[in-house]
Scaffold this motif. Structure first.
Motif, PDB file in Angstrom:
ATOM      1  N   THR A  89      76.676  37.717  12.498  1.00  0.00           N
ATOM      2  CA  THR A  89      76.061  36.360  11.501  1.00  0.00           C
ATOM      3  C   THR A  89      75.330  36.138  12.069  1.00  0.00           C
ATOM      4  O   THR A  89      74.610  35.215  10.904  1.00  0.00           O
ATOM      5  CB  THR A  89      77.732  35.303  10.699  1.00  0.00           C
ATOM      6  N   LEU A  90      74.732  36.147  12.723  1.00  0.00           N
ATOM      7  CA  LEU A  90      73.811  35.520  13.872  1.00  0.00           C
ATOM      8  C   LEU A  90      72.615  35.577  12.348  1.00  0.00           C
ATOM      9  O   LEU A  90      71.857  34.458  12.568  1.00  0.00           O
ATOM     10  CB  LEU A  90      73.646  35.937  14.563  1.00  0.00           C
ATOM     11  N   PRO A  91      72.222  37.193  12.280  1.00  0.00           N
ATOM     12  CA  PRO A  91      70.327  36.888  11.465  1.00  0.00           C
ATOM     13  C   PRO A  91      70.913  36.501  10.414  1.00  0.00           C
ATOM     14  O   PRO A  91      69.572  35.801   9.582  1.00  0.00           O
ATOM     15  CB  PRO A  91      70.834  38.800  10.958  1.00  0.00           C
ATOM     16  N   ALA A  92      71.972  35.847  10.079  1.00  0.00           N
ATOM     17  CA  ALA A  92      71.867  35.326   7.858  1.00  0.00           C
ATOM     18  C   ALA A  92      72.358  34.123   8.733  1.00  0.00           C
ATOM     19  O   ALA A  92      72.033  32.942   7.740  1.00  0.00           O
ATOM     20  CB  ALA A  92      73.130  35.619   7.820  1.00  0.00           C
ATOM     21  N   ASN A  93      71.902  33.608  10.321  1.00  0.00           N
ATOM     22  CA  ASN A  93      71.440  31.906  10.363  1.00  0.00           C
ATOM     23  C   ASN A  93      70.407  30.972   9.625  1.00  0.00           C
ATOM     24  O   ASN A  93      69.389  31.641   9.729  1.00  0.00           O
ATOM     25  CB  ASN A  93      71.914  31.233  11.570  1.00  0.00           C
ATOM     26  N   LEU A  94      70.870  30.183   8.711  1.00  0.00           N
ATOM     27  CA  LEU A  94      70.096  29.029   8.195  1.00  0.00           C
ATOM     28  C   LEU A  94      69.407  27.522   8.840  1.00  0.00           C
ATOM     29  O   LEU A  94      69.299  26.802   8.367  1.00  0.00           O
ATOM     30  CB  LEU A  94      70.288  29.316   7.178  1.00  0.00           C
ATOM     31  N   ALA A  95      71.034  27.461   9.553  1.00  0.00           N
ATOM     32  CA  ALA A  95      71.285  25.503  10.172  1.00  0.00           C
ATOM     33  C   ALA A  95      72.499  25.588  10.743  1.00  0.00           C
ATOM     34  O   ALA A  95      72.986  26.894  11.335  1.00  0.00           O
ATOM     35  CB  ALA A  95      71.755  24.665   8.176  1.00  0.00           C
TER      36      ALA A  95
ATOM     37  N   GLY B  18      65.066  26.243  11.699  1.00  0.00           N
ATOM     38  CA  GLY B  18      66.603  26.194  10.695  1.00  0.00           C
ATOM     39  C   GLY B  18      66.229  24.077  11.204  1.00  0.00           C
ATOM     40  O   GLY B  18      65.756  24.099  12.345  1.00  0.00           O
ATOM     41  N   LYS B  19      67.271  23.677  10.163  1.00  0.00           N
ATOM     42  CA  LYS B  19      67.130  22.500  10.813  1.00  0.00           C
ATOM     43  C   LYS B  19      69.199  21.474  11.774  1.00  0.00           C
ATOM     44  O   LYS B  19      69.603  23.070  10.920  1.00  0.00           O
ATOM     45  CB  LYS B  19      67.190  21.436   9.247  1.00  0.00           C
ATOM     46  N   ALA B  20      69.325  20.760  11.676  1.00  0.00           N
ATOM     47  CA  ALA B  20      71.103  20.262  11.659  1.00  0.00           C
ATOM     48  C   ALA B  20      71.376  19.994  10.631  1.00  0.00           C
ATOM     49  O   ALA B  20      70.611  18.993  10.411  1.00  0.00           O
ATOM     50  CB  ALA B  20      70.855  20.399  13.211  1.00  0.00           C
ATOM     51  N   PHE B  21      72.395  19.602  10.182  1.00  0.00           N
ATOM     52  CA  PHE B  21      73.044  18.863   9.131  1.00  0.00           C
ATOM     53  C   PHE B  21      74.486  18.065   9.642  1.00  0.00           C
ATOM     54  O   PHE B  21      75.232  18.948  10.281  1.00  0.00           O
ATOM     55  CB  PHE B  21      72.799  19.919   8.164  1.00  0.00           C
ATOM     56  N   ALA B  22      75.049  16.982   9.527  1.00  0.00           N
ATOM     57  CA  ALA B  22      76.412  16.777   9.454  1.00  0.00           C
ATOM     58  C   ALA B  22      77.345  17.105   8.345  1.00  0.00           C
ATOM     59  O   ALA B  22      76.676  17.665   7.517  1.00  0.00           O
ATOM     60  CB  ALA B  22      75.887  15.589   9.745  1.00  0.00           C
ATOM     61  N   ALA B  23      78.301  17.400   8.909  1.00  0.00           N
ATOM     62  CA  ALA B  23      79.347  18.268   8.328  1.00  0.00           C
ATOM     63  C   ALA B  23      80.794  17.399   9.186  1.00  0.00           C
ATOM     64  O   ALA B  23      80.664  17.555  10.448  1.00  0.00           O
ATOM     65  CB  ALA B  23      79.253  19.500   9.107  1.00  0.00           C
TER      66      ALA B  23
ATOM     67  N   GLY C 281      75.196  24.629   2.477  1.00  0.00           N
ATOM     68  CA  GLY C 281      74.269  24.764   2.352  1.00  0.00           C
ATOM     69  C   GLY C 281      74.000  25.055   1.186  1.00  0.00           C
ATOM     70  O   GLY C 281      72.490  24.157   0.594  1.00  0.00           O
ATOM     71  N   ARG C 282      74.718  24.475  -0.228  1.00  0.00           N
ATOM     72  CA  ARG C 282      74.545  24.101  -1.539  1.00  0.00           C
ATOM     73  C   ARG C 282      73.806  22.741  -1.956  1.00  0.00           C
ATOM     74  O   ARG C 282      73.122  22.432  -1.853  1.00  0.00           O
ATOM     75  CB  ARG C 282      75.910  24.711  -1.924  1.00  0.00           C
ATOM     76  N   GLN C 283      74.551  22.039  -0.188  1.00  0.00           N
ATOM     77  CA  GLN C 283      74.451  20.579  -0.560  1.00  0.00           C
ATOM     78  C   GLN C 283      73.427  20.166   0.153  1.00  0.00           C
ATOM     79  O   GLN C 283      72.602  19.063  -0.688  1.00  0.00           O
ATOM     80  CB  GLN C 283      75.565  19.853   0.234  1.00  0.00           C
ATOM     81  N   ASN C 284      72.396  21.214   0.577  1.00  0.00           N
ATOM     82  CA  ASN C 284      71.069  20.868   1.408  1.00  0.00           C
ATOM     83  C   ASN C 284      69.754  21.627   1.181  1.00  0.00           C
ATOM     84  O   ASN C 284      68.989  22.220   1.722  1.00  0.00           O
ATOM     85  CB  ASN C 284      71.572  20.811   2.300  1.00  0.00           C
ATOM     86  N   GLY C 285      70.413  22.384  -0.030  1.00  0.00           N
ATOM     87  CA  GLY C 285      69.316  23.534  -0.811  1.00  0.00           C
ATOM     88  C   GLY C 285      68.871  24.512   0.030  1.00  0.00           C
ATOM     89  O   GLY C 285      67.725  25.141  -0.308  1.00  0.00           O
ATOM     90  N   LEU C 286      69.757  24.941   0.336  1.00  0.00           N
ATOM     91  CA  LEU C 286      69.421  26.719   1.265  1.00  0.00           C
ATOM     92  C   LEU C 286      70.126  27.839   0.721  1.00  0.00           C
ATOM     93  O   LEU C 286      70.297  27.227  -0.135  1.00  0.00           O
ATOM     94  CB  LEU C 286      70.190  26.531   2.348  1.00  0.00           C
ATOM     95  N   PRO C 287      69.492  29.010   0.782  1.00  0.00           N
ATOM     96  CA  PRO C 287      69.401  29.920  -0.280  1.00  0.00           C
ATOM     97  C   PRO C 287      70.686  30.422   0.614  1.00  0.00           C
ATOM     98  O   PRO C 287      71.449  30.279   1.384  1.00  0.00           O
ATOM     99  CB  PRO C 287      68.085  30.857   0.382  1.00  0.00           C
ATOM    100  N   ILE C 288      71.839  30.911  -0.530  1.00  0.00           N
ATOM    101  CA  ILE C 288      72.584  31.404  -0.334  1.00  0.00           C
ATOM    102  C   ILE C 288      72.134  32.967   0.379  1.00  0.00           C
ATOM    103  O   ILE C 288      72.744  33.999  -0.628  1.00  0.00           O
ATOM    104  CB  ILE C 288      73.443  31.478  -1.148  1.00  0.00           C
ATOM    105  N   TYR C 289      72.034  33.516   2.074  1.00  0.00           N
ATOM    106  CA  TYR C 289      71.237  34.266   1.555  1.00  0.00           C
ATOM    107  C   TYR C 289      72.522  35.305   3.035  1.00  0.00           C
ATOM    108  O   TYR C 289      73.090  34.832   4.247  1.00  0.00           O
ATOM    109  CB  TYR C 289      70.480  33.775   2.756  1.00  0.00           C
TER     110      TYR C 289
END
Ligand code: ZN
Length: 1013
Positions: A246-252, A314-319, A345-353
């Motif tokens: 899943t790392l190629p799909a990592n966005l955050a 990519g960025k870091a987000f709190a969860a 991803g949806r909360q932070n506007g990332l594509p569903i990649y």
């Protein structure tokens, strides 16, 4: 005169065989039932009576009937037969689940074997090479073949039902009604198309539902990876994952705001991670020397990192879902490959990649520019594991190593979701699918929620405050969890402030509107509804009901309730093959509403509906359609709601839930009033008996219903099922079945004994009134009445093992050890027409009739066989009779007397045994017993009661000496007075008094005179 005195005895005789011969005899009776149309006769006999509906959960039309499926059908049959026996109109309409992957899988394999002559790879079920209509026809033939086979096997178990008119999910009518229910759900706004991560089975090339996923132990490749922080040389975020692919799909990257983080200095590098996991990570990664300095958690929100091998940052987000127990305190986020990831991803506007194709191989996707995606040589690498390794994982690991981004790699043992069919690990993969929205709100759920609040409060009131608080907390915490999913919190004491969603409505309904037996079923289904994601209902398969949707020229979906209804009409006429045979253009012209204003369709959906939509729609397609299943006289939803659903404990995720959600969404009401759950058949290792273990040679014989029936007969198998507490798992063992076989023989012998003494009994002529019965007969009928009441209670509570225990105990003790033994003398030696003998025959007639009726739900063949030998039984089959208890109560005096007699009996029997050992007497009949005891205890026994005691001890003479106040009971046994009578073997002083019969006692002389008259 030379009379053979033996011929003057009323010796027992019957044609009801001692040897059961069930394996040979049962099929003959089955044939008899069929030719007499017994099921139809039963239904006709109950016309107009109060209805009781047990709705059948449909088994898959695939393979032989497994012993576990037999358990399910037998339990259902016991309930239906019991309710019928008690006078209800209880029709049973069996069903089959006909669509779905297991069948398409088998058929595709066979077709390819047939066409290419080579067996396909086991896990490859792709059927792309055949056109859908051809596959579907083959699937239907396959399903029908197994329906016939299973029907024969179910019938052989003695299960009565409308076998000629079962419900089949492949019937045109069923499919049409299913789509009509679907149209209602579409019209109410529950159905949407979205791109979300779903379970994907690579070999089966389809999305899977929750219920199609099973958890198995799995060894994953776990890796610790460095993500370089942008603008801070030699500084990295450390992440941990068990799915390197899943790392190629990592966005955050996600972190937890509440955790303290540190920078660990290892050599020249600064590694950021959660403080609490630093020692564990350091040990795994082999950091011999390091120092740690605090890292301000707030700063993480500003960090950007470079993807380790893709050209993007990519960025870091709190969860909150980032936990402190495993990993590094950072979670790598791939919104296309996990549900938490998707939500973040949806909360932070990332594509569903999701750069993975239907074959489960890496592929470029439209969501990102190609230059930002994975290195070109990764494309095409498969995620499917072979021997624990996958090309995709290997390619990623290689890339990480080359770029010095891999800190540590190890095997990780955990429980991981697998495809139920191909048994391979599933992947989460975002793709366009159709869903039913579980948090969709509708006003009609408010009533259920309101009811739940009131009923949960009301129900708790009698149990006192503390229980009330616990139960309320329990209920509320589930509702709160559920509401949190939809982003709202209910007011704890106010139903009005709770979102009226399908989810909360479902929780409210199962809590207040349905009885769960055993009670833990409630927690299970509540938890499942509270935590389930939206229901992915589309499948990329062929053998199923078509998803009745279209697409316009822009690829936008068209799903409309009227179109769905029109498609239902079309399918009702032609069957669902029409969807696959006609072109999109033809279909569109057939189903497009006349006043259609929307976009024009250019293509049709090739998806099928999840099979759980098929079976879950049965309340609409069966309960609401079939007249014989309606509750006449009831109003509202109660007209069609089933009284009982009964399935295995896995169905809280499966059929119970799919039926509930669809019925709630469509009708606003649960389809059932009571849900019973049974455990599984397990082997000696407590493993579920499974087909796969069977095929690996795990059992010494096939675990099919047929194998057991051929060895023991259906009645013994049924009695064994009844004897087990089905609410727990049932251990399949020959030893247990054999033990039940012994009980079966004891019951059969008891029935046989009773029948064998009724050959000259005509109930119309010889029945003795209750108050004229002898004491002994009144006693046994009172014992029987007690048993009867207990058995009815147990049946009403669906506790069949209690019925089994009570009946087998009664047969062994009251009947075999006492009554049947004591009455031999009067039955055999009294004149045939003596009142005492007729009294006992009256009791025997009532006992055998009652026992046959009471056991008829379990021993369906044996009791019907015995029934035929009962004089004037009242109906042609035990299954046509009504069981109406006719209790017999004893007077206070009688109760007291029998308590006394049974208190005396053990001491007297012990005394007789001692004398026998000393050889002073032979049989008990050789003896005279002399009793001496306290005045109130023996003193006021009447002659009749004294005679009862003599019979109970089976001695020739009984003497009660003048009782003395306060003395202990003493028993003396001596040789009886007089001579032994040639005919009855009693010792009597009047033997030889009649010169004509010098060897007989007076009683026998009278009997002989009557017999030879
Ligand atoms: Zn005699």
């Amino acid at each position: 005169m030379t009379t053979n005195y033996k011929d003057t005895l009323n010796l027992p005789r019957t044609d009801f065989a001692m040897k059961a011969g069930l394996v040979e005899r049962e099929p003959q009776r089955l044939q008899q039932w069929e030719s007499r149309k017994l099921y139809q006769q039963i239904q006709a006999g109950r016309a107009g009576k109060l209805r009781f509906v047990l709705h059948d959960g449909p088994p898959f039309a695939n393979g032989d009937v497994h012993i576990g499926t037999a358990l399910n059908k037998i339990l259902k049959d016991i309930i239906v037969k019991y309710k019928t026996l008690r006078g209800f109109s209880a029709p049973y309409v069996p069903g089959w689940d006909c669509h779905g992957l297991p069948i398409e899988f088998k058929v595709s394999q066979e077709m390819r074997k047939g066409s290419a002559g080579v067996p396909p790879a086991a896990a490859d079920v792709s059927s792309a090479s055949f056109d859908p209509a051809t596959i579907r026809k083959a699937c239907e033939a396959y399903a029908r073949k197994y329906i016939d086979l299973q029907r024969t096997q179910f019938k052989r178990l003695g299960v009565l039902g409308d076998w000629e008119n079962p419900y089949l999910t492949l019937n045109k009518q069923y499919e049409a009604d299913e789509l009509r229910l679907f149209a209602v759900i579409v019209a109410k706004g529950f159905v949407y198309r979205g791109k979300k991560p779903v379970y994907w089975s690579i070999p089966c090339r389809t999305a899977l539902a929750e219920a199609e996923v099973e958890y198995r132990d799995h060894v994953s490749q776990s890796v610790f990876v460095k993500f370089p922080v942008v603008g801070q040389p030699k500084t990295f975020i450390v992440i941990w994952t068990t799915t390197p692919w899943t790392l190629p799909a990592n966005l955050a990257v996600a972190y937890n705001e509440k955790l303290p983080y540190v920078t660990a200095k290892v050599g020249e590098e600064n590694l950021i991670l959660f403080r609490g996991l630093l020692p564990a990570v350091a040990e795994k990664c082999g950091w011999a020397h390091y120092t740690a300095t605090p890292f301000q958690t707030e700063q993480l929100a500003t960090i950007q990192y470079q993807h380790p091998f893709c050209n993007r940052t990519g960025k870091a987000f709190a969860a909150e879902f980032v936990t402190s127990d495993t990993g590094t305190g950072f979670v790598h986020i791939a919104p296309g490959h996990g549900l938490d990831d998707y939500n973040l991803g949806r909360q932070n506007g990332l594509p569903i990649y999701s750069p993975v194709n239907d074959d489960g191989a890496f592929a470029y996707s439209n969501e990102l520019p190609v230059e930002q995606q994975m290195p070109a040589d990764m494309v095409g690498k498969s995620i499917l594991e072979k021997h624990g390794k996958s090309d995709a994982n290997e390619a990623v690991l290689h890339e990480l190593r080359v770029r010095h981004a891999l800190l540590h790699q190890e095997n990780y043992h955990h429980s991981y979701p697998h495809c139920w069919r191909s048994k391979t690990p599933i992947i989460f993969r975002a793709m366009d699918q159709w869903f039913i929205k579980i948090d969709h709100e509708r006003d009609e759920f408010k009533k259920a929620i309101d009811n739940a609040w009131q009923k949960v409060w009301g129900k708790m009131a009698p149990h006192g405050l503390s229980t009330m608080a616990t139960k309320m907390d329990d209920f509320m915490s589930v509702v709160k969890d559920a509401c949190a999913k939809s982003g709202t919190l209910p007011d704890i004491l106010n139903a009005d402030n709770t979102p009226a969603s399908l989810r909360v409505g479902g929780i409210a309904t199962v809590d207040a509107g349905v009885d769960w037996n055993p009670a833990w079923g409630l927690n299970r289904i509540r938890g499942n509804i509270a935590n389930r994601p939206d229901w992915c209902i589309s499948r990329q398969r062929t053998w199923g009901v078509p998803m009745p949707a279209f697409y316009d020229a822009k690829g936008e979906p068209i799903l409309d309730a009227q179109i769905v209804r029109n498609a239902a009409d079309l399918i009702e006429k032609y069957g669902s093959n029409v969807w696959f045979e006609k072109s999109a253009c033809e279909l569109w012209s057939l189903v497009k509403p006349k006043d259609w204003q929307g976009a024009q369709a250019v293509s049709k959906s090739n998806d099928t509906l999840d099979v759980w939509i098929d079976s879950g729609s049965s309340s609409r397609c069966v309960l609401q359609q079939r007249k014989e299943l309606q509750h006449d006289g009831k109003t509202g939803d109660e007209i069609w709601q089933a009284d009982v659903y009964l399935e295995g404990s896995d169905q809280h995720r499966g059929w119970f839930q799919s039926s509930l959600l669809l019925s709630l969404a469509g009708n606003g009401a649960a389809p059932f009033k009571t849900v019973l759950t049974h455990g599984f058949m397990v082997d000696a290792d407590r493993d579920k008996i499974s087909k796969s273990k069977q095929s690996q040679g795990g059992y010494d014989k096939p675990q099919t219903a047929e194998a057991y029936v051929k060895k023991y007969g259906a009645d013994v198998v049924r009695l064994w099922v009844a004897s087990q507490d089905y609410r727990n798992d049932i251990v399949v063992s020959e030893e247990r079945v054999n033990k039940v076989g012994e009980t079966y023989r004891a019951i059969r012998n008891a029935l046989r004994y009773q029948l064998s003494n009724l050959y000259d009994f005509d109930p119309a002529q010889h029945t003795v009134a209750d108050d004229q019965l002898t004491g002994l007969d009144r006693w046994i009928l009172r014992e029987y009445s007690t048993l009867e009441a207990e058995v009815i209670t147990a049946y009403d509570q669906y506790e069949f093992h209690v019925v089994y225990q009570k009946v087998s105990q009664f047969v062994a003790v009251e009947l075999s050890a006492i009554y049947h033994d004591v009455i031999k003398d009067r039955l055999y030696t009294d004149p045939a027409d003596a009142p005492r003998r007729r009294s006992t025959q009256t009791a025997l007639w009532r006992l055998v009739r009652g026992l046959c009726a009471m056991l008829s739900p379990m021993l369906v063949f044996t009791t019907d066989e015995a029934w035929e030998f009962i004089p004037d039984s009242g109906c042609a089959s035990v299954h046509l009779c009504t069981w109406e208890p006719r209790p017999l109560a004893l007077t206070e005096r009688e109760e007291q007397t029998w308590r006394r007699l049974f208190a005396i009996r053990p001491a007297a029997l012990a005394c007789l045994e001692t004398e026998r050992q000393a050889k002073s007497i032979g049989k008990a009949l050789d003896a005279k017993v002399i009793l001496k005891g306290p005045a109130p205890f023996l003193g006021d026994l009447t002659e009749e009661e004294k005679e009862s005691l003599r019979e109970l001890l089976n001695v020739s003479q009984l003497v009660l000496t003048r009782p003395s106040e306060g003395a202990e009971l003493t028993v003396v046994a001596v040789k009886a007075d007089g001579q032994k009578c040639e005919r009855c073997w009693h010792w009597e002083t009047d033997v030889g008094a009649q010169a004509q019969h010098p060897l007989l006692c007076g009683r026998c002389v009278a009997a002989v005179r009557q017999a030879v008259k």
